[in-house]
Write an enzyme that holds these catalytic residues in place. Structure first.
Site, PDB file in Angstrom:
ATOM      1  N   GLY A  12      -1.682  48.139  65.731  1.00  0.00           N
ATOM      2  CA  GLY A  12      -2.267  47.217  64.759  1.00  0.00           C
ATOM      3  C   GLY A  12      -3.777  47.121  64.791  1.00  0.00           C
ATOM      4  O   GLY A  12      -4.345  46.111  64.359  1.00  0.00           O
ATOM      5  N   ASN A  14      -5.924  48.790  62.965  1.00  0.00           N
ATOM      6  CA  ASN A  14      -6.436  48.741  61.588  1.00  0.00           C
ATOM      7  C   ASN A  14      -6.174  47.374  60.957  1.00  0.00           C
ATOM      8  O   ASN A  14      -6.998  46.875  60.196  1.00  0.00           O
ATOM      9  CB  ASN A  14      -5.820  49.857  60.735  1.00  0.00           C
ATOM     10  CG  ASN A  14      -6.585  51.155  60.898  1.00  0.00           C
ATOM     11  OD1 ASN A  14      -7.721  51.273  60.448  1.00  0.00           O
ATOM     12  ND2 ASN A  14      -5.964  52.111  61.575  1.00  0.00           N
ATOM     13  N   ARG A  64      17.495  51.799  54.070  1.00  0.00           N
ATOM     14  CA  ARG A  64      16.077  51.676  53.742  1.00  0.00           C
ATOM     15  C   ARG A  64      15.843  50.634  52.637  1.00  0.00           C
ATOM     16  O   ARG A  64      14.984  49.765  52.749  1.00  0.00           O
ATOM     17  CB  ARG A  64      15.526  53.037  53.293  1.00  0.00           C
ATOM     18  CG  ARG A  64      14.024  53.089  53.160  1.00  0.00           C
ATOM     19  CD  ARG A  64      13.554  54.473  52.772  1.00  0.00           C
ATOM     20  NE  ARG A  64      14.003  55.491  53.700  1.00  0.00           N
ATOM     21  CZ  ARG A  64      13.433  55.751  54.883  1.00  0.00           C
ATOM     22  NH1 ARG A  64      12.374  55.074  55.255  1.00  0.00           N
ATOM     23  NH2 ARG A  64      13.907  56.696  55.658  1.00  0.00           N
ATOM     24  N   MET A  89       4.894  53.169  60.103  1.00  0.00           N
ATOM     25  CA  MET A  89       5.434  54.518  60.263  1.00  0.00           C
ATOM     26  C   MET A  89       6.841  54.643  59.686  1.00  0.00           C
ATOM     27  O   MET A  89       7.703  55.299  60.272  1.00  0.00           O
ATOM     28  CB  MET A  89       5.402  54.915  61.750  1.00  0.00           C
ATOM     29  CG  MET A  89       4.014  54.829  62.363  1.00  0.00           C
ATOM     30  SD  MET A  89       2.724  55.656  61.395  1.00  0.00           S
ATOM     31  CE  MET A  89       2.747  57.256  62.175  1.00  0.00           C
ATOM     32  N   ARG A  90       7.063  54.019  58.548  1.00  0.00           N
ATOM     33  CA  ARG A  90       8.376  54.117  57.927  1.00  0.00           C
ATOM     34  C   ARG A  90       8.184  54.333  56.431  1.00  0.00           C
ATOM     35  O   ARG A  90       7.382  53.627  55.802  1.00  0.00           O
ATOM     36  CB  ARG A  90       9.138  52.826  58.184  1.00  0.00           C
ATOM     37  CG  ARG A  90      10.582  52.901  57.805  1.00  0.00           C
ATOM     38  CD  ARG A  90      11.320  51.685  58.324  1.00  0.00           C
ATOM     39  NE  ARG A  90      12.552  51.490  57.553  1.00  0.00           N
ATOM     40  CZ  ARG A  90      13.639  52.216  57.746  1.00  0.00           C
ATOM     41  NH1 ARG A  90      13.676  53.147  58.649  1.00  0.00           N
ATOM     42  NH2 ARG A  90      14.714  51.998  57.011  1.00  0.00           N
ATOM     43  N   LEU A  92       8.659  54.068  52.591  1.00  0.00           N
ATOM     44  CA  LEU A  92       9.110  52.957  51.741  1.00  0.00           C
ATOM     45  C   LEU A  92      10.047  53.507  50.662  1.00  0.00           C
ATOM     46  O   LEU A  92       9.870  54.638  50.197  1.00  0.00           O
ATOM     47  CB  LEU A  92       7.904  52.287  51.091  1.00  0.00           C
ATOM     48  CG  LEU A  92       7.003  51.516  52.060  1.00  0.00           C
ATOM     49  CD1 LEU A  92       5.666  51.202  51.413  1.00  0.00           C
ATOM     50  CD2 LEU A  92       7.689  50.233  52.524  1.00  0.00           C
ATOM     51  N   SER A 135      -8.613  58.728  55.247  1.00  0.00           N
ATOM     52  CA  SER A 135      -8.582  58.433  53.818  1.00  0.00           C
ATOM     53  C   SER A 135      -7.834  57.129  53.574  1.00  0.00           C
ATOM     54  O   SER A 135      -6.833  56.859  54.251  1.00  0.00           O
ATOM     55  CB  SER A 135      -7.820  59.525  53.051  1.00  0.00           C
ATOM     56  OG  SER A 135      -8.277  60.813  53.376  1.00  0.00           O
ATOM     57  N   ASP A 144       1.976  60.177  51.254  1.00  0.00           N
ATOM     58  CA  ASP A 144       0.522  60.397  51.428  1.00  0.00           C
ATOM     59  C   ASP A 144      -0.112  61.116  50.242  1.00  0.00           C
ATOM     60  O   ASP A 144      -0.995  61.966  50.411  1.00  0.00           O
ATOM     61  CB  ASP A 144       0.250  61.197  52.727  1.00  0.00           C
ATOM     62  CG  ASP A 144       0.741  60.468  53.967  1.00  0.00           C
ATOM     63  OD1 ASP A 144       0.762  59.223  53.955  1.00  0.00           O
ATOM     64  OD2 ASP A 144       1.113  61.145  54.938  1.00  0.00           O
ATOM     65  N   ALA A 172     -13.853  55.440  62.667  1.00  0.00           N
ATOM     66  CA  ALA A 172     -14.155  55.584  61.235  1.00  0.00           C
ATOM     67  C   ALA A 172     -13.141  54.810  60.382  1.00  0.00           C
ATOM     68  O   ALA A 172     -13.502  54.170  59.389  1.00  0.00           O
ATOM     69  CB  ALA A 172     -14.167  57.058  60.857  1.00  0.00           C
ATOM     70  N   GLU A 173     -11.879  54.841  60.790  1.00  0.00           N
ATOM     71  CA  GLU A 173     -10.837  54.115  60.042  1.00  0.00           C
ATOM     72  C   GLU A 173     -11.172  52.628  59.955  1.00  0.00           C
ATOM     73  O   GLU A 173     -11.024  51.989  58.907  1.00  0.00           O
ATOM     74  CB  GLU A 173      -9.470  54.276  60.720  1.00  0.00           C
ATOM     75  CG  GLU A 173      -8.906  55.676  60.638  1.00  0.00           C
ATOM     76  CD  GLU A 173      -7.511  55.774  61.252  1.00  0.00           C
ATOM     77  OE1 GLU A 173      -6.697  54.855  61.073  1.00  0.00           O
ATOM     78  OE2 GLU A 173      -7.245  56.780  61.927  1.00  0.00           O
TER      79      GLU A 173
HETATM   80  C1  GAR Z   1      -3.897  55.040  62.595  1.00  0.00           C
HETATM   81  O1  GAR Z   1      -4.634  56.133  63.087  1.00  0.00           O
HETATM   82  C2  GAR Z   1      -3.428  55.331  61.181  1.00  0.00           C
HETATM   83  O2  GAR Z   1      -4.342  56.056  60.407  1.00  0.00           O
HETATM   84  C3  GAR Z   1      -2.195  56.136  61.437  1.00  0.00           C
HETATM   85  O3  GAR Z   1      -1.578  55.530  62.556  1.00  0.00           O
HETATM   86  C4  GAR Z   1      -2.578  54.887  63.343  1.00  0.00           C
HETATM   87  C5  GAR Z   1      -2.187  53.438  63.502  1.00  0.00           C
HETATM   88  O4  GAR Z   1      -3.022  52.791  64.427  1.00  0.00           O
HETATM   89  N1  GAR Z   1      -1.333  56.140  60.303  1.00  0.00           N
HETATM   90  C6  GAR Z   1      -0.533  57.139  59.981  1.00  0.00           C
HETATM   91  O5  GAR Z   1      -0.446  58.160  60.631  1.00  0.00           O
HETATM   92  C7  GAR Z   1       0.267  56.924  58.712  1.00  0.00           C
HETATM   93  N2  GAR Z   1       0.956  58.114  58.345  1.00  0.00           N
HETATM   94  P1  GAR Z   1      -3.145  51.210  64.436  1.00  0.00           P
HETATM   95  O6  GAR Z   1      -1.717  50.659  64.553  1.00  0.00           O
HETATM   96  O7  GAR Z   1      -3.954  50.897  65.644  1.00  0.00           O
HETATM   97  O8  GAR Z   1      -3.797  50.792  63.153  1.00  0.00           O
END
Ligand code: GAR
Length: 209
Positions: A12, A14, A64, A89-90, A92, A135, A144, A172-173
């Site tokens: 979490g 982000n 789902r 990571m699931r 939708l 992105s 994606d 960067a994210e």
């Molecule tokens: C992040 O790097 C995000 O970009 C990636 O998972 C990580 C989550 O980290 N997302 C994906 O790969 C989506 N396909 P976080 O839980 O610390 O935000």
């Protein structure tokens, strides 16, 4: 301010970046709910400590579409207007995406359209890429694949591994996501609403009366 619900599956970080950015006076959104398909997701503890309502339910054993209906119910109960996926990571269901069409965004650790899916950094290294990145895009039915809103490019350094790259791209994210989400929630505003918002921000700045 726009009401945003964040979906997470793990750490979490982000989500935390979005939340802390929302505490700045010029941010046009609030995080009103953090929901997860994993009750053990570390991000839920952080959200709770920060006073953000959470919802968690294990998806195991559920179809789902049924699980997504549960999430949808929670988002609606919290009057959510936009959904931000942050390490969710699931996949939708098409039904969920249809209901929220144009109101779901996602952060992905690659320079889309390159490297959709998993293991983005390892694949970029294997391909000999000199730059990677992240992105933010609008979520559509294809994985994606929706329109890219913003990207940040990150240089590959000598000796980089998938892990070192992931750690640097994550920095960067955290810069990218709050900005991209802020722009997105304001995109449909009328010029008058945008002007009112600029005025509101100016009045919130230090020294303004
Ligand atoms: C992040 O790097 C995000 O970009 C990636 O998972 C990580 C989550 O980290 N997302 C994906 O790969 C989506 N396909 P976080 O839980 O610390 O935000």
């Amino acid at each position: 301010r726009a009401r945003v619900g964040v979906l997470i599956s793990g750490r979490g970080s982000n989500m935390a970046a979005l939340l802390y950015a929302s505490r700045l006076p010029d941010c046009p959104y609030d995080i009103v709910l953090v929901a997860s398909n994993d009750p053990e997701a570390a991000g839920l503890t952080l959200a709770t400590a920060e006073g953000v309502p959470t919802f968690a339910h294990a998806h195991k054993g559920m179809k789902r579409v049924e699980f997504d209906a549960l999430i949808d119910e929670q988002l609606r109960a919290a009057d959510v207007e936009f959904v931000a996926l942050a390490g969710y990571m699931r996949l939708l269901s098409p039904e969920f995406i249809d209901k929220w069409a144009g109101r779901i965004v996602n952060i992905h650790p690659s320079l889309l359209p390159r490297y959709k899916g998993l293991d983005t950094h390892a694949r970029a290294l294997d391909a000999g890429d000199r730059a990677v990145g992240c992105s933010v895009h609008v979520v559509t039915a294809e994985l994606d694949d929706g329109p890219v809103l913003r990207q940040i490019e990150v240089a590959v350094l000598p000796g980089d591994t998938a892990e070192t790259l992931a750690a640097r791209v994550l920095i960067a994210e955290h810069q990218l996501y709050p900005r991209a989400l802020a722009d997105y929630v304001m995109r449909d505003s009328t010029p008058e609403a945008k002007l009112a918002r600029v005025r509101e921000i100016a009045l919130a700045l230090p020294g303004a009366e």
